[in-house]
Design a protein around this motif. Structure first.
Motif, mmCIF file in Angstrom:
data_model
loop_
_atom_site.group_PDB
_atom_site.id
_atom_site.type_symbol
_atom_site.label_atom_id
_atom_site.label_comp_id
_atom_site.label_asym_id
_atom_site.label_seq_id
_atom_site.Cartn_x
_atom_site.Cartn_y
_atom_site.Cartn_z
ATOM 1 N N UNK A 133 0.824 -1.209 0.000
ATOM 2 C CA UNK A 133 0.000 0.000 0.000
ATOM 3 C C UNK A 133 0.857 1.257 0.000
ATOM 4 N N UNK A 134 0.308 2.320 -0.567
ATOM 5 C CA UNK A 134 0.883 3.654 -0.449
ATOM 6 C C UNK A 134 -0.081 4.493 0.379
ATOM 7 N N UNK A 135 0.462 5.256 1.287
ATOM 8 C CA UNK A 135 -0.331 6.122 2.152
ATOM 9 C C UNK A 135 0.169 7.540 1.939
ATOM 10 N N UNK A 136 -0.748 8.443 1.579
ATOM 11 C CA UNK A 136 -0.355 9.795 1.199
ATOM 12 C C UNK A 136 -1.219 10.834 1.909
ATOM 13 N N UNK A 137 -0.690 12.054 2.074
ATOM 14 C CA UNK A 137 -1.568 13.144 2.507
ATOM 15 C C UNK A 137 -2.457 13.540 1.333
ATOM 16 N N UNK A 138 -3.678 13.957 1.607
ATOM 17 C CA UNK A 138 -4.568 14.411 0.537
ATOM 18 C C UNK A 138 -4.024 15.682 -0.109
ATOM 19 N N UNK A 139 -3.455 16.531 0.697
ATOM 20 C CA UNK A 139 -2.883 17.773 0.186
ATOM 21 C C UNK A 139 -1.581 17.454 -0.546
ATOM 22 N N UNK A 140 -1.368 18.088 -1.682
ATOM 23 C CA UNK A 140 -0.128 17.840 -2.413
ATOM 24 C C UNK A 140 1.040 18.505 -1.699
ATOM 25 N N UNK A 141 1.904 17.680 -1.155
ATOM 26 C CA UNK A 141 3.184 18.120 -0.600
ATOM 27 C C UNK A 141 4.232 17.166 -1.136
ATOM 28 N N UNK A 142 5.370 17.707 -1.464
ATOM 29 C CA UNK A 142 6.412 16.908 -2.105
ATOM 30 C C UNK A 142 7.130 15.976 -1.142
ATOM 31 N N UNK A 143 7.474 16.463 0.029
ATOM 32 C CA UNK A 143 8.305 15.721 0.972
ATOM 33 C C UNK A 143 7.610 15.540 2.316
ATOM 34 N N UNK A 144 7.993 14.513 3.033
ATOM 35 C CA UNK A 144 7.474 14.261 4.379
ATOM 36 C C UNK A 144 7.751 15.450 5.295
ATOM 37 N N UNK A 145 8.821 16.165 5.045
ATOM 38 C CA UNK A 145 9.225 17.293 5.888
ATOM 39 C C UNK A 145 8.257 18.472 5.771
ATOM 40 N N UNK A 146 7.397 18.444 4.751
ATOM 41 C CA UNK A 146 6.474 19.553 4.492
ATOM 42 C C UNK A 146 5.071 19.323 5.042
ATOM 43 N N UNK A 147 4.781 18.137 5.562
ATOM 44 C CA UNK A 147 3.434 17.890 6.076
ATOM 45 C C UNK A 147 3.250 18.618 7.402
ATOM 46 N N UNK A 148 2.000 18.992 7.663
ATOM 47 C CA UNK A 148 1.683 19.645 8.932
ATOM 48 C C UNK A 148 1.668 18.604 10.051
ATOM 49 N N UNK A 149 1.647 19.072 11.279
ATOM 50 C CA UNK A 149 1.589 18.157 12.424
ATOM 51 C C UNK A 149 0.322 17.300 12.360
ATOM 52 N N UNK A 150 -0.798 17.887 11.978
ATOM 53 C CA UNK A 150 -2.057 17.124 11.872
ATOM 54 C C UNK A 150 -1.982 16.103 10.747
ATOM 55 N N UNK A 151 -1.364 16.465 9.629
ATOM 56 C CA UNK A 151 -1.202 15.507 8.526
ATOM 57 C C UNK A 151 -0.287 14.361 8.945
ATOM 58 N N UNK A 152 0.794 14.670 9.647
ATOM 59 C CA UNK A 152 1.723 13.634 10.110
ATOM 60 C C UNK A 152 0.998 12.658 11.034
ATOM 61 N N UNK A 153 0.201 13.182 11.935
ATOM 62 C CA UNK A 153 -0.573 12.334 12.849
ATOM 63 C C UNK A 153 -1.554 11.454 12.062
ATOM 64 N N UNK A 154 -2.217 12.039 11.063
ATOM 65 C CA UNK A 154 -3.170 11.279 10.244
ATOM 66 C C UNK A 154 -2.458 10.188 9.441
ATOM 67 N N UNK A 155 -1.276 10.491 8.909
ATOM 68 C CA UNK A 155 -0.519 9.498 8.146
ATOM 69 C C UNK A 155 -0.116 8.323 9.030
ATOM 70 N N UNK A 156 0.394 8.619 10.216
ATOM 71 C CA UNK A 156 0.827 7.552 11.133
ATOM 72 C C UNK A 156 -0.369 6.710 11.567
ATOM 73 N N UNK A 157 -1.501 7.360 11.832
ATOM 74 C CA UNK A 157 -2.700 6.609 12.211
ATOM 75 C C UNK A 157 -3.157 5.711 11.057
ATOM 76 N N UNK A 158 -3.071 6.224 9.824
ATOM 77 C CA UNK A 158 -3.502 5.419 8.681
ATOM 78 C C UNK A 158 -2.551 4.236 8.467
ATOM 79 N N UNK A 159 -1.266 4.406 8.726
ATOM 80 C CA UNK A 159 -0.329 3.275 8.646
ATOM 81 C C UNK A 159 -0.775 2.184 9.621
ATOM 82 N N UNK A 160 -1.110 2.584 10.850
ATOM 83 C CA UNK A 160 -1.550 1.607 11.855
ATOM 84 C C UNK A 160 -2.856 0.933 11.437
ATOM 85 N N UNK A 161 -3.805 1.717 10.932
ATOM 86 C CA UNK A 161 -5.084 1.158 10.499
ATOM 87 C C UNK A 161 -4.915 0.247 9.278
ATOM 88 N N UNK A 162 -4.038 0.657 8.362
ATOM 89 C CA UNK A 162 -3.777 -0.155 7.167
ATOM 90 C C UNK A 162 -3.115 -1.478 7.542
#
Length: 133
Positions: free
Chosen positions: A38-67
């Motif tokens: 699987x690939x897990x991505x932020x809905x908002x277009x950001x190029x690098x992991x370093x550019x995601x917001x704190x809320x996006x980072x939390x959502x990505x990590x939660x989706x990894x766990x759920x996936x």
């Protein structure tokens, strides 16, 4: 939501999603290393992991766990690689931040796909490690 019309990940539709949250989505990799990749991505277009917001980072990590829970139930893998390639020098080929969740199976041959670190690290038979989580 930022959108890049030239980005293949931004062009994904709801029908492509395996999972969807408010800030992130997951979909099958079109060149999977193994069954269930699987690939897990932020809905908002950001190029690098370093550019995601704190809320996006939390959502990505939660989706990894759920996936992982979904893949555990569907495919029963023996382990996982969780990989983020950040930048062309690190093997990133689609420049929309994404996390690879790659199920691993004992004694299964993996497919060679681009530059995914660790894709060939699954040992042939190591029964002494099978009980470790």
């Amino acid at each position: 939501m930022d959108f890049d019309p030239n980005c293949v990940f931004c062009q994904k539709q709801a029908a492509d999603y395996v999972m969807e949250g408010n800030l992130s989505v997951a979909f099958w990799d079109i060149h999977p290393v193994s069954k269930g990749h699987l690939l897990i991505i932020p809905k908002r277009h950001v190029t690098q992991i370093w550019e995601v917001s704190a809320k996006e980072r939390e959502a990505l990590i939660q989706m990894v766990a759920d996936a992982k829970k979904l893949l555990d139930a569907k495919f029963e893998p023996d382990g996982y690689n969780v990989t983020i390639n950040s930048g062309a020098a690190a093997g990133q080929s689609v420049f929309h931040c994404h996390i690879h969740l790659i199920p691993r199976y004992w004694n299964k041959v993996t497919k060679r796909v681009g530059a995914i670190p660790g894709q060939f690290l699954v040992p042939k038979a190591r029964p002494e490690f099978k009980d470790y989580e």
